[in-house]
Design an enzyme around this catalytic site. Sequence first.
Site, mmCIF file in Angstrom:
data_model
loop_
_atom_site.group_PDB
_atom_site.id
_atom_site.type_symbol
_atom_site.label_atom_id
_atom_site.label_comp_id
_atom_site.label_asym_id
_atom_site.label_seq_id
_atom_site.Cartn_x
_atom_site.Cartn_y
_atom_site.Cartn_z
ATOM 1 N N ASN A 1 -0.621 2.243 -5.697
ATOM 2 C CA ASN A 1 -0.515 2.163 -4.237
ATOM 3 C C ASN A 1 -0.679 0.693 -3.870
ATOM 4 O OD1 ASN A 1 -0.804 2.288 -1.489
ATOM 5 N ND2 ASN A 1 -2.677 3.529 -1.516
ATOM 6 N N LYS B 1 -0.464 -0.607 -1.056
ATOM 7 C CA LYS B 1 -1.062 -0.774 0.282
ATOM 8 C C LYS B 1 -0.317 -1.865 1.058
ATOM 9 C CE LYS B 1 -5.341 1.079 -1.495
ATOM 10 N NZ LYS B 1 -6.799 1.107 -1.474
ATOM 11 N N GLU C 1 -7.470 5.664 3.885
ATOM 12 C CA GLU C 1 -7.167 4.576 4.822
ATOM 13 C C GLU C 1 -6.280 5.060 5.967
ATOM 14 O OE1 GLU C 1 -5.936 1.665 1.930
ATOM 15 O OE2 GLU C 1 -7.979 1.614 1.187
HETATM 16 P P1 PGA Z 1 -8.572 0.740 -5.546
HETATM 17 O O1 PGA Z 1 -7.809 1.710 -4.517
HETATM 18 O O2 PGA Z 1 -7.988 1.020 -6.903
HETATM 19 O O3 PGA Z 1 -8.263 -0.647 -5.058
HETATM 20 O O4 PGA Z 1 -10.004 1.091 -5.482
HETATM 21 C C1 PGA Z 1 -7.513 3.021 -4.871
HETATM 22 C C2 PGA Z 1 -6.766 3.710 -3.775
HETATM 23 O O5 PGA Z 1 -7.080 3.478 -2.590
HETATM 24 O O6 PGA Z 1 -5.860 4.501 -4.047
#
Ligand code: PGA
Length: 266
Positions: A10, A12, A98
């Site tokens: 992801n 983001k 999120e």
């Molecule tokens: P992270 O995020 O690996 O940066 O902890 C995981 C996610 O939100 O899917």
Amino acid sequence: MPRKPFIAGNWKMNKTICEGIALANELKGLVEGINDVDIAVCPTFVALSKIGDAIKGSNIMLGAQDTFWKESGAWTRQIAPGMLLDAGAKWVIIGHSETRGRFGTVDAELEGVLNYFGEKDITVNMKAKAAFAVGLNTIIACGELLSEREAGKTDEVIVAQMKTDLAGFSNEQAMKMVIAYEPVWAIGTGKVCDAEEADRVCGVIRKVIKEMYGAEIAEAVRIQYGGSVKPDNAAELLGKPNIDGALVGGAALKASDFVGIIKGAR
Ligand code: PGA
């Protein structure tokens, strides 16, 4: 039948289109020939089709980070599942903490703005049904806040989320869904959930699926763990019986780290 591991990155709100193409091209070379693990990357909406072009013909699948439940119309800002499919996506993440407005360990400080993102279990469910209706596969995320864990409410929170998020799918849809267990306090914090505990909660999720859809579907559904997965903790997490993959944030932004996690799944 053993479940095929599934590692999804992801991205983001990271990577411009150019940076994303560079990352995708680097990844493509590094994962060539790996066919015992399903691999997906989920860039921003605006980068989807270009990243889709970059990975065409490779063993990397394309995913989006969210969707809306309507097909089209006067819904400013929203993106319909059919549009994601049109852009080349095969997967969509739904209900990430999120987008639910559940922000890691700072959730208490943000209490007043939590509703900005407005995701509820019922909208997660509507989005998933809309995604299935056009043939997209879903990664449905759930997870408890630190305060909920500390209050001993983890299982209760997860079961409640799952019961609404997963309600009313056809058996065929349920068979194809992927669940991501992502304790909110572990996301982006470097505080990975203990592997035994992550496996236990994934087992709780599998039990809910069994109650809702029966043993065969519960055995077939892949459950990912997400939250500070890194190359050095991936193998331990992914070696657990109820953990069938990972949803990776930060470590998906660097090809060598993401590939390290994929190798941990083999
Ligand atoms: P992270 O995020 O690996 O940066 O902890 C995981 C996610 O939100 O899917």
